[in-house]
Design an enzyme around this catalytic site. Structure first.
Site, PDB file in Angstrom:
ATOM      1  N   LYS A   1      -1.084  -9.437   3.197  1.00  0.00           N
ATOM      2  CA  LYS A   1      -0.290  -8.946   4.327  1.00  0.00           C
ATOM      3  C   LYS A   1      -1.126  -7.924   5.086  1.00  0.00           C
ATOM      4  O   LYS A   1      -1.860  -7.144   4.466  1.00  0.00           O
ATOM      5  CB  LYS A   1       1.013  -8.297   3.839  1.00  0.00           C
ATOM      6  CG  LYS A   1       1.796  -7.616   4.957  1.00  0.00           C
ATOM      7  CD  LYS A   1       3.189  -7.234   4.535  1.00  0.00           C
ATOM      8  CE  LYS A   1       3.319  -5.900   3.856  1.00  0.00           C
ATOM      9  NZ  LYS A   1       2.862  -4.721   4.636  1.00  0.00           N
TER      10      LYS A   1
ATOM     11  N   GLU B   1       9.502  -3.906  10.353  1.00  0.00           N
ATOM     12  CA  GLU B   1       9.892  -2.599   9.798  1.00  0.00           C
ATOM     13  C   GLU B   1      10.498  -1.703  10.875  1.00  0.00           C
ATOM     14  O   GLU B   1       9.931  -1.520  11.959  1.00  0.00           O
ATOM     15  CB  GLU B   1       8.660  -1.911   9.166  1.00  0.00           C
ATOM     16  CG  GLU B   1       8.992  -0.525   8.610  1.00  0.00           C
ATOM     17  CD  GLU B   1       8.014   0.002   7.578  1.00  0.00           C
ATOM     18  OE1 GLU B   1       7.079  -0.721   7.195  1.00  0.00           O
ATOM     19  OE2 GLU B   1       8.225   1.159   7.141  1.00  0.00           O
TER      20      GLU B   1
ATOM     21  N   ASP C   1       0.832  -1.212   0.000  1.00  0.00           N
ATOM     22  CA  ASP C   1       0.000   0.000   0.000  1.00  0.00           C
ATOM     23  C   ASP C   1       0.868   1.264   0.000  1.00  0.00           C
ATOM     24  O   ASP C   1       0.346   2.377  -0.100  1.00  0.00           O
ATOM     25  CB  ASP C   1      -1.001  -0.001   1.156  1.00  0.00           C
ATOM     26  CG  ASP C   1      -0.333  -0.017   2.519  1.00  0.00           C
ATOM     27  OD1 ASP C   1       0.903  -0.059   2.591  1.00  0.00           O
ATOM     28  OD2 ASP C   1      -1.070   0.026   3.535  1.00  0.00           O
ATOM     29  N   SER C   2       2.197   1.088   0.052  1.00  0.00           N
ATOM     30  CA  SER C   2       3.092   2.237  -0.167  1.00  0.00           C
ATOM     31  C   SER C   2       2.807   2.864  -1.535  1.00  0.00           C
ATOM     32  O   SER C   2       3.205   4.004  -1.789  1.00  0.00           O
ATOM     33  CB  SER C   2       4.559   1.802  -0.070  1.00  0.00           C
ATOM     34  OG  SER C   2       4.797   0.659  -0.866  1.00  0.00           O
TER      35      SER C   2
HETATM   36  O1  KIV Z   1       3.516  -1.090   1.609  1.00  0.00           O
HETATM   37  C1  KIV Z   1       4.684  -1.498   1.531  1.00  0.00           C
HETATM   38  O2  KIV Z   1       5.395  -1.266   0.556  1.00  0.00           O
HETATM   39  C2  KIV Z   1       5.203  -2.280   2.648  1.00  0.00           C
HETATM   40  C3  KIV Z   1       6.677  -2.529   2.652  1.00  0.00           C
HETATM   41  C4  KIV Z   1       7.376  -1.297   2.988  1.00  0.00           C
HETATM   42  C5  KIV Z   1       7.044  -3.665   3.531  1.00  0.00           C
HETATM   43  O3  KIV Z   1       4.491  -2.651   3.519  1.00  0.00           O
END
Ligand code: KIV
Length: 269
Positions: free
Chosen positions: A113, A182, A44-45
């Site tokens: 996730k 993280e 979700d980044s």
């Molecule tokens: O959303 C994302 O990209 C993540 C990673 C930074 C692990 O959760």
């Protein structure tokens, strides 16, 4: 070519070679990364990296599913995990299962996730009980960081350290196949990794983890000016894009582009 299964990801705990993981949001990027990665995360980044949002909280299920489909289409061998967006799993285990199932049905991914430790273990357990693989995410939690002390490195206090170890154990006990850690200081990440029997995948959590993940755009140098300490930039793609755009603009303005090779003409004969 067969895709890596979540069981193969889980089995990495006992292997000396760490898991290689990167984010992917699009079909083309997934194609480029696939051969090199054990796991691709549709993170979700993307809200911040692709859409310029202030944080990850405005990413919704429709958005993550659209990108998840593209990444599954663009990959053939990496295990694909899709992030559950903020607001899609916290209310109840039932909500978590329903939305995880929707992600799985519509993307064809290998698992989901979600962010959270002990408190989210019931949601993880419910999704796993529904037959869906889960990767946990503990330590700094970007979706809720602004409500809990900001974007700070975790594990610097005794209480914080003990909670992180409890989180890791709770997520393992709930049935997760692996867990992202993280922004955690090195010796705490090592303690968490030693405390559980599933692989830990670190981002800003040192080499002590069983695998590593980075946001691909950070890794190739295509993000903004601030590069977090835990990122190593293996390329400077921003510079190449800016140079290409500049060269193109100069050619168009000078009426050089399109060049002869780029022009359709009547066929000879
Ligand atoms: O959303 C994302 O990209 C993540 C990673 C930074 C692990 O959760």
């Amino acid at each position: 070519m067969t895709r890596k299964t979540i069981e193969q990801i889980k089995a990495h705990k006992n292997k000396s070679e760490p898991l290689v993981c990167l984010t992917a949001y699009t079909m083309r990027v997934a194609q480029l990364l696939d051969a090199h990665c054990d796991l691709l995360l549709v993170g979700d980044s993307m809200g911040m990296v692709l859409y310029g949002m202030e944080n990850t909280r405005d990413v919704d299920l429709d958005m993550i599913i659209r990108h998840g489909k593209g990444v599954v289409r663009g990959s053939a061998q990496a295990c694909v995990i899709v992030d559950m967006p903020f607001g899609s799993y916290e209310d109840s285990p039932q909500q978590a299962v329903q939305n995880a199932q929707r992600i799985m049905d519509e993307t064809g991914a290998d698992g989901v996730k979600l962010e959270g430790g002990e408190d989210l273990a019931p949601a993880v357990a419910a999704i796993v009980a529904a037959g869906i693989a889960v990767v946990g995410h503990i330590g700094l939690l970007p979706q809720t960081a602004q409500d809990s002390g900001g974007f700070r490195v975790k594990g610097r206090t005794d209480d914080g350290r003990a909670q992180l170890v409890r989180d890791a154990k709770a997520i393992e006990a709930a049935g997760a196949a692996a867990v992202v850690i993280e922004a955690v200081i090195e010796d705490v990440a090592a303690e968490m990794t030693a405390a559980i029997g599933i692989p830990t995948i670190g981002i800003g959590a040192s080499r002590a983890c069983d695998g590593q993940i980075l946001v691909t755009e950070d890794m190739v140098g295509i993000t903004g000016d601030h590069v977090p300490k835990f990122v190593k930039q293996y390329a400077q793609v921003s510079e190449q894009i800016a140079k290409a755009a500049g060269d193109y603009a100069a050619d168009v303005r000078a009426r050089r582009f399109p060049f002869d090779d780029n022009v359709y003409r009547p066929k000879k004969g």
